[in-house]
Design a protein around this motif. Structure first.
Motif, PDB file in Angstrom:
ATOM      1  N   ALA A  82      -6.248   7.016 -12.916  1.00 28.23           N
ATOM      2  CA  ALA A  82      -7.316   6.333 -12.277  1.00 28.23           C
ATOM      3  C   ALA A  82      -7.210   4.438 -13.376  1.00 28.23           C
ATOM      4  O   ALA A  82      -7.243   3.674 -12.609  1.00 28.23           O
ATOM      5  N   SER A  83      -6.043   4.723 -14.470  1.00 29.53           N
ATOM      6  CA  SER A  83      -5.691   3.952 -15.128  1.00 29.53           C
ATOM      7  C   SER A  83      -4.385   3.189 -14.856  1.00 29.53           C
ATOM      8  O   SER A  83      -4.168   2.266 -15.561  1.00 29.53           O
ATOM      9  N   ALA A  84      -3.945   3.527 -13.917  1.00 31.94           N
ATOM     10  CA  ALA A  84      -2.953   3.152 -13.663  1.00 31.94           C
ATOM     11  C   ALA A  84      -2.798   2.281 -12.893  1.00 31.94           C
ATOM     12  O   ALA A  84      -3.809   1.421 -12.424  1.00 31.94           O
ATOM     13  N   LYS A  85      -1.330   1.471 -13.434  1.00 33.85           N
ATOM     14  CA  LYS A  85      -1.291  -0.218 -12.489  1.00 33.85           C
ATOM     15  C   LYS A  85       0.191  -0.106 -11.406  1.00 33.85           C
ATOM     16  O   LYS A  85       0.951   0.194 -11.986  1.00 33.85           O
ATOM     17  N   LEU A  86       0.090  -0.469 -10.059  1.00 32.59           N
ATOM     18  CA  LEU A  86       0.581  -0.165  -9.506  1.00 32.59           C
ATOM     19  C   LEU A  86       1.075  -1.543  -9.009  1.00 32.59           C
ATOM     20  O   LEU A  86      -0.170  -2.670  -8.051  1.00 32.59           O
ATOM     21  N   GLY A  87       2.485  -2.436  -8.346  1.00 31.41           N
ATOM     22  CA  GLY A  87       2.819  -3.142  -7.539  1.00 31.41           C
ATOM     23  C   GLY A  87       4.373  -3.555  -7.094  1.00 31.41           C
ATOM     24  O   GLY A  87       5.224  -3.045  -7.847  1.00 31.41           O
ATOM     25  N   SER A  88       4.109  -4.171  -6.746  1.00 37.25           N
ATOM     26  CA  SER A  88       5.619  -4.807  -5.907  1.00 37.25           C
ATOM     27  C   SER A  88       5.578  -6.730  -6.392  1.00 37.25           C
ATOM     28  O   SER A  88       5.112  -7.380  -6.211  1.00 37.25           O
ATOM     29  N   VAL A  89       5.869  -5.907  -8.133  1.00 39.93           N
ATOM     30  CA  VAL A  89       6.477  -7.947  -8.760  1.00 39.93           C
ATOM     31  C   VAL A  89       7.614  -8.402  -8.988  1.00 39.93           C
ATOM     32  O   VAL A  89       7.895  -9.212  -9.582  1.00 39.93           O
ATOM     33  N   GLU A  90       8.653  -7.965  -8.058  1.00 44.19           N
ATOM     34  CA  GLU A  90      10.181  -8.373  -7.735  1.00 44.19           C
ATOM     35  C   GLU A  90       9.869  -9.214  -7.711  1.00 44.19           C
ATOM     36  O   GLU A  90      10.880 -10.765  -7.614  1.00 44.19           O
ATOM     37  N   VAL A  91       8.629 -10.042  -6.760  1.00 46.89           N
ATOM     38  CA  VAL A  91       9.271 -11.553  -6.821  1.00 46.89           C
ATOM     39  C   VAL A  91       9.245 -12.752  -8.236  1.00 46.89           C
ATOM     40  O   VAL A  91       9.879 -13.759  -8.413  1.00 46.89           O
ATOM     41  N   THR A  92       8.576 -12.141  -9.350  1.00 48.12           N
ATOM     42  CA  THR A  92       8.217 -12.270 -10.545  1.00 48.12           C
ATOM     43  C   THR A  92       9.705 -12.459 -11.089  1.00 48.12           C
ATOM     44  O   THR A  92       9.957 -13.502 -11.315  1.00 48.12           O
ATOM     45  N   GLY A 140      10.409  -0.970   0.720  1.00 48.77           N
ATOM     46  CA  GLY A 140       8.860  -1.018  -0.036  1.00 48.77           C
ATOM     47  C   GLY A 140       8.167  -2.043   0.828  1.00 48.77           C
ATOM     48  O   GLY A 140       6.560  -2.400   1.189  1.00 48.77           O
ATOM     49  N   ILE A 141       8.960  -3.385   1.467  1.00 50.72           N
ATOM     50  CA  ILE A 141       7.908  -3.748   2.568  1.00 50.72           C
ATOM     51  C   ILE A 141       7.806  -3.473   3.894  1.00 50.72           C
ATOM     52  O   ILE A 141       6.340  -3.357   3.863  1.00 50.72           O
ATOM     53  N   GLN A 142       8.477  -2.365   3.799  1.00 49.21           N
ATOM     54  CA  GLN A 142       7.955  -1.853   5.470  1.00 49.21           C
ATOM     55  C   GLN A 142       6.762  -1.157   4.915  1.00 49.21           C
ATOM     56  O   GLN A 142       5.906  -1.393   5.892  1.00 49.21           O
ATOM     57  N   ALA A 159      -0.832  -0.906   4.363  1.00 42.27           N
ATOM     58  CA  ALA A 159      -2.094  -1.014   4.061  1.00 42.27           C
ATOM     59  C   ALA A 159      -2.304  -2.260   5.306  1.00 42.27           C
ATOM     60  O   ALA A 159      -3.139  -3.304   5.555  1.00 42.27           O
ATOM     61  N   GLY A 160      -0.949  -2.916   6.493  1.00 42.79           N
ATOM     62  CA  GLY A 160      -1.182  -4.152   7.481  1.00 42.79           C
ATOM     63  C   GLY A 160      -0.459  -5.343   6.619  1.00 42.79           C
ATOM     64  O   GLY A 160      -0.078  -5.082   5.708  1.00 42.79           O
ATOM     65  N   GLU A 161      -0.278  -6.012   7.960  1.00 43.38           N
ATOM     66  CA  GLU A 161       0.892  -6.593   7.303  1.00 43.38           C
ATOM     67  C   GLU A 161       0.238  -7.692   7.061  1.00 43.38           C
ATOM     68  O   GLU A 161       1.265  -8.531   5.730  1.00 43.38           O
ATOM     69  N   ALA A 162      -1.027  -8.260   6.520  1.00 44.91           N
ATOM     70  CA  ALA A 162      -1.802  -9.149   5.466  1.00 44.91           C
ATOM     71  C   ALA A 162      -1.836  -8.435   3.803  1.00 44.91           C
ATOM     72  O   ALA A 162      -0.913  -9.871   3.319  1.00 44.91           O
ATOM     73  N   ARG A 163      -2.049  -7.221   4.118  1.00 51.75           N
ATOM     74  CA  ARG A 163      -1.638  -7.025   3.008  1.00 51.75           C
ATOM     75  C   ARG A 163      -0.601  -6.565   1.981  1.00 51.75           C
ATOM     76  O   ARG A 163       0.273  -6.497   0.538  1.00 51.75           O
ATOM     77  N   GLY A 164       0.779  -6.436   2.595  1.00 46.37           N
ATOM     78  CA  GLY A 164       1.708  -5.936   2.670  1.00 46.37           C
ATOM     79  C   GLY A 164       2.921  -7.762   2.332  1.00 46.37           C
ATOM     80  O   GLY A 164       3.103  -7.521   1.231  1.00 46.37           O
ATOM     81  N   LYS A 165       2.314  -8.439   2.538  1.00 48.99           N
ATOM     82  CA  LYS A 165       2.825  -9.581   2.359  1.00 48.99           C
ATOM     83  C   LYS A 165       2.201 -10.235   0.781  1.00 48.99           C
ATOM     84  O   LYS A 165       2.274 -10.698   0.370  1.00 48.99           O
ATOM     85  N   GLU A 166       0.789 -10.349   0.924  1.00 50.59           N
ATOM     86  CA  GLU A 166       0.501 -10.395  -0.242  1.00 50.59           C
ATOM     87  C   GLU A 166       0.544  -9.564  -1.335  1.00 50.59           C
ATOM     88  O   GLU A 166       1.195 -10.200  -2.401  1.00 50.59           O
ATOM     89  N   MET A 167       1.085  -8.346  -1.417  1.00 45.50           N
ATOM     90  CA  MET A 167       1.435  -7.209  -2.550  1.00 45.50           C
ATOM     91  C   MET A 167       2.531  -8.495  -2.965  1.00 45.50           C
ATOM     92  O   MET A 167       3.135  -7.872  -4.399  1.00 45.50           O
ATOM     93  N   ARG A 208      -8.222   2.680  -1.735  1.00 47.20           N
ATOM     94  CA  ARG A 208      -9.594   2.506  -0.488  1.00 47.20           C
ATOM     95  C   ARG A 208      -8.525   1.275   0.423  1.00 47.20           C
ATOM     96  O   ARG A 208      -9.069   1.115   1.419  1.00 47.20           O
ATOM     97  N   TRP A 209      -7.116   0.922   0.089  1.00 47.00           N
ATOM     98  CA  TRP A 209      -6.736   0.429   1.150  1.00 47.00           C
ATOM     99  C   TRP A 209      -5.505   1.206   2.051  1.00 47.00           C
ATOM    100  O   TRP A 209      -4.540   0.867   2.959  1.00 47.00           O
ATOM    101  N   GLY A 210      -5.012   2.398   1.474  1.00 48.52           N
ATOM    102  CA  GLY A 210      -4.476   3.390   2.344  1.00 48.52           C
ATOM    103  C   GLY A 210      -3.355   2.959   1.834  1.00 48.52           C
ATOM    104  O   GLY A 210      -2.797   3.980   2.716  1.00 48.52           O
TER     105      GLY A 210
END
Length: 250
Positions: free
Chosen positions: A114-124, A133-135, A141-149, A163-165
């Protein structure tokens, strides 16, 4: 090995950074698990975090050496996950970003603290996810969420990604190991050839669509009908009722 479950543990201190050597080790570990006849695999970390992503210094050196390319066997890692003939379960705690997050996305099922933090941070650092990861985010999660992340490079809490699957299951931190192994053992005691066929049809659906998966079903499912587990399952159902079969994975 824990029974029929192969437990693969990342322990490249301090942050389980991915590089050419780590990718080779992951592929080799899955080859080893296959040789052991593993009917499920757990991928976990022995360190404080799951993985902080790629070894950026090593990546920059590789790019400078080759003039713009890196040969870290990234697609080979994905193929090793996709082709493994049994379910792979990622067990995630702490920070899990970049390439580490992509290992989770490549797994079949994810159990996350529950305390984990996950993400695609490569853009930084001026990159985007390099290992599928993108595909996979768009797929889940869908195109909008995928682009967001991918574009914002933020870290997300486990509950949001469930929640986003994007991930499968969130558990209390103190229950992560037990919940992961319970799930892995359940999978390992299931009809292994059936699970392998499920992975194949899911992969065909994602890459080529439902019609292609429909067309491939007969060939993919032939191994199931020929399996001892199918006969065991039917016999057990007749004699003991639903859910009592003891499968051997053959």
């Amino acid at each position: 090995m824990d029974g029929a479950v192969a437990v693969l543990t990342l322990q490249a201190a301090p942050y389980n950074l991915l590089d050419h050597a780590m990718c080779e080790e992951i592929v080799a570990a899955l080859d080893w698990a296959r040789e052991q006849g593993a009917r499920a695999v757990v991928l976990r970390s022995a360190l404080r975090h799951f993985s902080a992503g790629a070894d950026l210094d090593g990546m920059l050196e590789a790019v400078e050496r080759t003039g713009g390319a890196i040969d870290w066997q990234l697609t080979e890692v994905l193929e090793a996950f996709n082709s493994f003939p049994a379910p792979i379960v990622a067990s995630v705690h702490g920070v899990c970003v970049g390439g580490g997050f992509e290992l989770v996305l490549a797994s079949d099922i994810s159990v996350v603290a529950a305390s984990a933090k996950l993400g695609s941070v490569e853009v930084t650092v001026g990159l985007h996810p390099l290992m599928g990861g993108i595909q996979r985010l768009v797929q889940r999660a869908g195109e909008a969420r995928g682009k967001e992340m991918a574009m914002l490079g933020r870290r997300y809490d486990a509950a949001t990604l469930e929640r986003w699957g994007v991930i499968n299951k969130v558990v209390a931190d103190e229950h992560l190991a037990a919940a992961t192994m319970t799930l892995a053992q359940e999978l390992a005691h299931g009809p292994t050839l059936c699970h392998a066929a499920t992975k194949k049809l899911a992969a065909i659906t994602v890459s080529d669509g439902v019609a292609a998966a429909d067309a491939a079903m007969a060939d993919v499912q032939a191994a199931i009908f020929q399996s001892a587990d199918f006969r065991t399952g039917v016999t057990s159902y007749r004699e003991k009722g639903l859910g009592q079969a003891r499968f051997e994975g053959r």
